[in-house]
Every structure is written in structure tokens, then in C-alpha cells.
Design a protein around this motif. Sequence first.
Motif, PDB file in Angstrom:
ATOM      1  N   PRO A 308       0.808  -1.231   0.000  1.00 35.02           N
ATOM      2  CA  PRO A 308       0.000   0.000   0.000  1.00 35.02           C
ATOM      3  C   PRO A 308       0.837   1.274   0.000  1.00 35.02           C
ATOM      4  N   MET A 309       2.019   1.236   0.649  1.00 36.00           N
ATOM      5  CA  MET A 309       2.888   2.416   0.642  1.00 36.00           C
ATOM      6  C   MET A 309       3.434   2.672  -0.767  1.00 36.00           C
ATOM      7  N   LYS A 310       3.751   1.602  -1.467  1.00 34.95           N
ATOM      8  CA  LYS A 310       4.216   1.721  -2.845  1.00 34.95           C
ATOM      9  C   LYS A 310       3.101   2.277  -3.737  1.00 34.95           C
ATOM     10  N   SER A 311       1.866   1.817  -3.479  1.00 30.63           N
ATOM     11  CA  SER A 311       0.724   2.314  -4.240  1.00 30.63           C
ATOM     12  C   SER A 311       0.498   3.797  -3.977  1.00 30.63           C
ATOM     13  N   LEU A 312       0.623   4.206  -2.715  1.00 33.30           N
ATOM     14  CA  LEU A 312       0.463   5.626  -2.373  1.00 33.30           C
ATOM     15  C   LEU A 312       1.566   6.469  -3.000  1.00 33.30           C
ATOM     16  N   ALA A 313       2.774   5.893  -3.071  1.00 31.29           N
ATOM     17  CA  ALA A 313       3.891   6.629  -3.663  1.00 31.29           C
ATOM     18  C   ALA A 313       3.665   6.902  -5.142  1.00 31.29           C
ATOM     19  N   SER A 314       3.002   5.946  -5.837  1.00 30.88           N
ATOM     20  CA  SER A 314       2.745   6.123  -7.266  1.00 30.88           C
ATOM     21  C   SER A 314       1.446   6.890  -7.531  1.00 30.88           C
ATOM     22  N   LEU A 315       0.733   7.231  -6.447  1.00 21.97           N
ATOM     23  CA  LEU A 315      -0.539   7.941  -6.597  1.00 21.97           C
ATOM     24  C   LEU A 315      -0.353   9.278  -7.308  1.00 21.97           C
ATOM     25  N   ASN A 316       0.754   9.945  -7.010  1.00 24.03           N
ATOM     26  CA  ASN A 316       1.002  11.249  -7.634  1.00 24.03           C
ATOM     27  C   ASN A 316       1.080  11.141  -9.155  1.00 24.03           C
ATOM     28  N   LEU A 317       1.682  10.064  -9.664  1.00 20.43           N
ATOM     29  CA  LEU A 317       1.770   9.877 -11.108  1.00 20.43           C
ATOM     30  C   LEU A 317       0.378   9.756 -11.718  1.00 20.43           C
ATOM     31  N   ARG A 318      -0.484   8.993 -11.037  1.00 16.57           N
ATOM     32  CA  ARG A 318      -1.852   8.811 -11.516  1.00 16.57           C
ATOM     33  C   ARG A 318      -2.626  10.128 -11.476  1.00 16.57           C
ATOM     34  N   VAL A 319      -2.426  10.871 -10.404  1.00 17.58           N
ATOM     35  CA  VAL A 319      -3.119  12.154 -10.260  1.00 17.58           C
ATOM     36  C   VAL A 319      -2.659  13.142 -11.325  1.00 17.58           C
ATOM     37  N   GLN A 320      -1.350  13.194 -11.596  1.00 18.39           N
ATOM     38  CA  GLN A 320      -0.829  14.144 -12.581  1.00 18.39           C
ATOM     39  C   GLN A 320      -1.347  13.832 -13.987  1.00 18.39           C
ATOM     40  N   ALA A 321      -1.465  12.543 -14.312  1.00 16.58           N
ATOM     41  CA  ALA A 321      -2.060  12.162 -15.605  1.00 16.58           C
ATOM     42  C   ALA A 321      -3.522  12.588 -15.647  1.00 16.58           C
TER      43      ALA A 321
END
Length: 594
Positions: A308-321
Motif C-alpha cells: 500500500p505504501m508503494k501504491s500511495l507513492a505512485s498515486l502522484n503519477l496517476r493524479v498528474q495524468a
Amino acid sequence: MNLKNKIKKAVHSFMPPEAWARMKRVWKSYVMPQWKLLAVAIFFMILFGLAEAYSVMLLRPVYDEVFIEQNREILYQIAIKIIAIFAIKGFAFYFQAVTMAKLGVNFVRKMQGDLYDKIVVQDLDFFHKKNSGEILVYFLGDLGTIRDSVLNGFTALIKDTFSVIFLVGVMFWASFEMAIVMFVVFPIAFYPIAYFGKKVKKIFAKQQVSFGQLFSVLSQSFQGIKIVKSYNMENAESVKVRKNADDIANIQLKMARNNNVLSPLMEFFGGIGAAATIAYGGMRIMQGQLTTGQFMVFMVAIVAAYKPMKSLASLNLRVQAGIAALDRVFSIMDQVPQIRDCQNAKELEVTSGEIKLKNVEFNYVPDVTVLDGISMEVKKGEKVAIVGAAGSGKSTVINLLLRFYEAQKGLIEIDGQDVKTVTMKSLRDKIALVSQDVVLFDDTVKNNILMGSPDATDEDAIEASKHAAAHGFITKLEHGYDTLVGERGSKLSGGQKQMISIARAMLKNAPILLLDEATSSLDSKSERMVQEGLEKLMHGRTSIVIAHRLSTIINADKIYVFEGGHIVEGGSHKELLAKNGYYSNLYKLQFMQD
């Protein structure tokens, strides 16, 4: 800088104010109306996080009391608890996933409808500037990205955040000191996460533009396949398609590099944290200040929290797209048509169908005049023709009557009512258009005729077809009126398509008729058949006919001759021949060619 401003600056670096405002609009319009589904999903997300944390906590008695103390009684209790907790985890995961999927389907469906409603009312100029390929990307690409960003991002934010919070709580419960050591290294990871998130936003925007260009090339190539083949353009078109495909491939490769750089970063920082924890925990066990159960609970909590921490870390990439897609979609959603109903627009009332143009001036682009001071009149039930060379402004008159464009100067009236002061719906309801470029949809013959006349019956469509001289050929088709015509009527001849468009106009039964070179692309035999249908259609209606072949408008009540945006002559066919001017020369030229 105070704490409040620092937090505000940090939030804005993650999501700029305009992006934040758009995200709030999406939530308010498309997510919050489904708040019940959202609440159910959140409940199961939290339940999943609690179950996962509790399953880790069960390891402490397993090691300390079962493995070390050899306590059999507690072994069976723990086994039952583990079965129950994993059942709850599976149950919670399933229902949160299905609920969010349902919310996502509703989200995209409504947003697609709203986006179409916004696009379809735009001025014709909008569609001239944006090709169909670009528009398709908004529906097929951007909305999916927004859904992924808003809903999947929200799922990750809630489910993974609560999972991490509960697991961090387990870590502190197992060993407060070891938890402090573990979390010293993690803040260092946030800078590269933010950096690569900004890069993804820029790359995604380029990717969507490239998709639009590819769709455009494909659409034009397939629609113009006859030209492509007749001019041996297959290789040239293939080169264009491959170039666009190469551009997209390069952009997607950049996207993959940026998306996947976070995983090794997280692995690296996670490795540092795990090494520090094992070293410190091992020393505490050797010193007798930490039990094996506490240590194993802590280590398993770290492993469980990693995903889940890894998923949260990549959340910014998803949000920016998602932000990049929002920018593109809302640039359309917020676009207001220049041509729209005025504040107190009234319904157009047609009593006689008299049309007047008074000193009308118009240009499509600045400083290039198309119509210059045009004045003309069409009385009740008259058939008035407009002739002239290509580019003289003939079709522009029809565009202005239907308010596809707005005249810069002058006045256009129908029965004394300025077309700018009436509703566009009532205006277009009272006008039927038959043009050279026949538009048929990939549907049945019957549905193409019924289009635009929702209250008409199948019998009405058949009757209209008879008047349009189309009933004969339609009944000979494989499935008659239920025959599919193909994309843009590809399964029908030019004459057949035109007769269906005439039947459609017949069914509309509007008091005003506009014919824009309706027979210019037909052969002589087809033209005669279509002309019969047109004569029936024009009977009793006020008609404006733009004609290329002068033989079709000899019986017009009046003929206006256009040249260079001006009316240079006007009168009946006989009157204009007697003047021995522009029209006479044009008629003689066509007569000699025939």
C-alpha cells in the motif's frame, strides 16, 4: 513563511489551484451524487485495512505462545481467528472493488453524455478546427484517465492509507523504538516522487495529442479510401500512420520510464529501512528487551505495509495524468458557443415563409470578404435560385439562414423576424435542408428517413419515400426499409442516397426548403429521378435553390447571380437571358458543353 502558507504551497505543488478547482467540480458533479455507493465502498476499504492489521497482530501469540511456550489451546483459537479474518478480508475487498467499479461506470457514462452535449452545440467553426480523431480521444482516452485518477486514485488513497495507518499502529504496538528507526528514512523518498509526477503530466498531455493525430490520419484515410487507391497513395498514407505510431511509441516509452522509476526507488528506501530495523531489532532480542513475536509482528507489518505504501507513492503519477486529462476535457466543457440563443429569444412563427436579406456582410476569416452587402427577397411559396462560380458566396447564404454562422453586418428576416432573435431550435425546425453532401448514418433506411422527425410513424416514412421517388428502389433492397445503409450510406448509390435525403426532408414537412447543389454530383439518369422528387418537395414551400446545373432552375421564379460576394444580376431565366450578361454567358457555356 508560516505553517499555513507552507502547507498551501506544498498542496499547490502537487495540484495547482485551477486543477484543484476542476477536480472539485468532477467530485461535485459526478461522484458525490453517488455518495451512497461511495460510503459503502469506504466502509469496506476501512474494514479491509482493519482485517489486514489484525491478521498481522495474530502473529505475536503464534511465535511467543505457540512456538516458544508450546501452548496448544491458543493454537486452535488463533487458527479459527485467521480463517475468519481472511474471509472478512476477501469479503471486504470484493465488495469495495465491485462498488467502486459500479461508481466508475456511472461516472464515465454521465461524463461522456455531458461532454457530447457540450461538443454537439458548438459552432461549426469548432469542428473545422478540431478533426474527428482529436474529438474521439476525449471520449476514449481522457475520460478513462480521469476515471482512473479520481476513482482508482481515491480507492488507493482511502484503502491504502487506512491499511498503512493500521499497520503503522501495529508497528508501534509491537515496538515503539523500532517504529521510530523505520520511519526516519521514508521522508527522503517524497522529493523524487513529486519530481517524476510533474514529468508524467507533461508526457501524458503530449501522448493524448499524438493519439488525436493518429486517429485523424486513420479516419481520413479510411473515409477517403477511394482516393487513396485511385491515386496509389497507399504507401504515402502508410508512412504517415507509421510516423504517428512511432511518435506515440516514443512517448509511451518515456511514460514507462517515469512510471517505473518509483518502484526501484521504493525498493531502495525499503531495503535501507528493513536493514536498519533488522539490525536494531536483532540487537534488542539479544539483549532480552524484545520478544521474537514482537520482532516478527513488526517485520511482517513492514512487509504488509510495503504494497500500500508503494501504491500511495505512485498515486502522484496517476493524479498528474488525471490533471492533464482534466485540462483537456474542461477546455471543451467550458467552451461557450459564439452562436446561441439571445436572452429573450422567441419561437419562430412562420406564416408565409417570406425571407429577406438586407445588406448582409460576412467573412469566415478577417479581411477576406465572402458576402458584401447582399440584399435579396424570397416571397411566399417562391422558388428562388442562386447561381455563380465556386467561392462566390452561394452556400454561405444557407449557412447564415440556418445560423451555422453569424453575419457580421446586415439583417436576415423570416416573416419579419430577425433570425438572431428567435430560438435556433424553432428556426431549424422550420427549415429543411437537402445538400450535395448527403449524410446518412450507419443505420436502417427507415431510421435514416425518420431521423429528425421523432413523432413520425413507419407508414409516414413509406409515404414520404413514395413522394421522393425512393420507394421503388428501397423495396428492392435485401431487407427493404430495414436494410442497413453502411457508414455514410456506403451500400447505396449517389442517387439512392440523395432520394433518401429528400424523403427525410419530405417527412420533416418544413415550410422553408433549402437545396444546396442537391443534384450536382449525380449522373443524368439519377438527376432526373431526384429532380422529380425535388419538384414535389418544393411544391407549396418557400425554396432557395443553389444550383450548379442551370437546366435545373429554368423554372425558378427568380434567379440571383453571385460573383465575388456581390449580386451582379437578378431576374427570371428569360429576363436574364435577354440581358445577355453573366448569366447568359454561363448558360450558353453549359448548353454548349451539354
